[in-house]
Structures are given as C-alpha cells and as structure tokens.
Design a protein around this motif. Sequence first.
Motif, short mmCIF file in Angstrom:
data_model
loop_
_atom_site.label_atom_id
_atom_site.label_comp_id
_atom_site.label_asym_id
_atom_site.label_seq_id
_atom_site.Cartn_x
_atom_site.Cartn_y
_atom_site.Cartn_z
N UNK A 38 0.86 -1.18 0.00
CA UNK A 38 0.00 0.00 0.00
C UNK A 38 0.90 1.23 0.00
N UNK A 39 0.30 2.37 -0.28
CA UNK A 39 1.02 3.62 -0.10
C UNK A 39 0.98 4.00 1.38
N UNK A 87 -6.26 10.76 -5.91
CA UNK A 87 -5.31 11.80 -6.31
C UNK A 87 -5.99 12.70 -7.34
N UNK A 88 -6.09 13.98 -7.01
CA UNK A 88 -6.74 14.94 -7.89
C UNK A 88 -5.72 15.97 -8.39
N UNK A 96 -3.77 14.86 -2.65
CA UNK A 96 -4.35 13.61 -2.17
C UNK A 96 -5.54 13.88 -1.25
N UNK A 97 -6.73 13.39 -1.65
CA UNK A 97 -7.94 13.57 -0.86
C UNK A 97 -8.37 12.25 -0.21
N UNK A 125 -5.17 3.83 -3.09
CA UNK A 125 -5.49 4.91 -4.01
C UNK A 125 -6.38 4.37 -5.12
N UNK A 126 -7.51 5.03 -5.32
CA UNK A 126 -8.49 4.56 -6.30
C UNK A 126 -7.99 4.73 -7.73
#
Length: 340
Positions: A38-39, A87-88, A96-97, A125-126
């Motif tokens: 994972x991150x 991530x946007x 990162x939201x 992360x999606x």
Amino acid sequence: MNDQVLDDQLPPTTVERELVRGNVKASMDAAGAKSSDLWNVPYEQIRLIPGWQPRINNEKWRKRVAYIGGLILANGYAPDKPVQGYVAREGGLDVLYLTEGHTRYHATGWAREHGAKIERIPMIVLPKGTTMVDLTVAQANAQEGTPLAPYELGILMKRMIGYQVSVSEIARRFGYSEQYVNDLLSLMGAPSRIRQMVIEDKVSAAVAVQFLKSHGDKAEERLLEGLKIADSMGQTRVTRKVLSTGPKVPPRYVPNLYDAMTKVAPYLQGFLPGETAEIPGLEDEADLVTVKISKSALEAFRETHLQVTEAMEKRSRKQPTAGAENAGDVGTQGEQQSLA
C-alpha cells in the motif's frame, strides 16, 4: 441521547465538487509517501473534501473516534486497516484527498494529539475512471465497523439523486430495496423537526417514515405525542413497541401481509375515519374496491402496516438482496439495514 445537531452542522446532501484525476506517483513523490503493498502516506499530506464525511458529528461518533484513537495509541495503526484516497489535479499540483476511512483518520489525529508517534498511515489509491458516484457508493458499502445510521445513509442516497442516478440504480449499487431507498429519501425531505428527532435518536427512522406516510402534515404532531407516551413509559425513544396496542403479527404471515398492505397504504394517506375511499383490488390492481373505514380499523391498519414493515426490514438486514454480488464496482456490498 440529548445531543442536538443543528441543520447547518449536518453533512450536506449535495457536495459541489468534482475531482479531476492527477498523477499518483507524482503526488506520492511530492508528499514523501512510501510504497510497499500500500502507499504509506504522511498524515499531514492528506486533505479532506469539505462536507464529504456523511457521519453526523454527535456525541456517539466522537466517542467512537476516541475509542479507536485509544486503540491506536496503545497498539499503533493497524496496517490491515488502510484508508481510501483519490489523487486529484488542482492548480497544476497533484493532491491527495481522503474519500473513505474518516473515522480512522480522525482517530489517528486523536492518538497523535495524545502522544502517538504516527507519521504515516496506509492508503489505497483509487484507480483511473473512478467517478463521484463511485466514491459515494464506496462510502455506503465500506462501513463494516460501525454501519451508517439510516439518516446518514439517506444523505448519500440524496447525493446520488443529485448526480442524476435513478432510485433503481441506487438500490442496485447500495444493495437495498427500492422501497427502502424511497423511504430514506422521504425522510430526507421531512420537516426539520422530524429529522431532528431521528438524528437525536428520539424517534426511530422506521416510525418517522411510517408517520409521514400515514399522517402527512400531522406527522410531527403525532410524533410529539409519541414522545410523551414514551416518556410516560420511562423510554427515551419512540418505537413501534412504544406505540403498539394491538397483537403481534405471527412471523409466517408477515411477507403476504406486507405485500398486500403496501399496495393499499398509499390510498389511505391522509384518510379520515368514516370517509369512503377507493383502493385497488388485491387480485387485480385495475379493480377498485370502495371501502368505508372506522377509526379503530384505520388505526389497526396503520399499526399493523408499521409492524410488518419493520419485520420485513429486519429480515432484509439478515439477507442480502438479490443480485447483491453484482451491485457495485467499488467497495464491498452491504446488507439491507433496518430503518428501525
């Protein structure tokens, strides 16, 4: 529970935000995140979408945050409990939201404030192509620890309507019946006083919805009467049992009664004792039957309808709806939750 939450403190039913996909690796490099399975993301680099969290910030939720925070303080952050993020791309930067796992996020903050040396937390992360609808579905379906309360679930359903998603599609992706979705949407549109009683857990959501159907603009008045009855019985919450005066329906009769009464109930909304009403025939809905109902019979009908509705909701909670295994692209499919 005496923990009033004002309307302007509630999670909004619309979130005026669209996230534009950014570069995951660039964002993680900029944040100083480390990748294993994972991150592992620095806590301070995680941003919150204003109003996105559907849980009501009341005493019950704050105690839950403190409880989980205490476990994190004592044992560290469990690596098998990652939060979820997106991530946007904003203002030329990849940010990162947090999209799911708000209770764990705030519990980690609580633990840090009380001395925990936690710098990073695991995050999934999606992928590309994830939409705001997908993110909303994930919120509804990923609440294994403490399921969302009916009102909180209604907030997400109302947001889905705002995204132009149909009731049938909400039911499919959330894993509930269309009737349950419509009931919660009805609750979301109820007068603020009724919604407040549900939020404060003074009235069960099932009773509130049933009173809206049965009593219309008199529902608030009748629910306040119910609160007085509950208080006289030493209870703090209006439920069907508090209001019940009739015999209990045997379980084997519940499904057939529910189907029949659900067909008839809409025709009796706002109906006054002694009036004549036309209702559909049970064998053929095209056939209309003229009936004249006494006050006692009308009250008995409404009480029995409420009773069998709650019984069916409890059954549905134990068994996932048909097709649940294909109900969503993001998150784990939840089971039917009782309005009560």
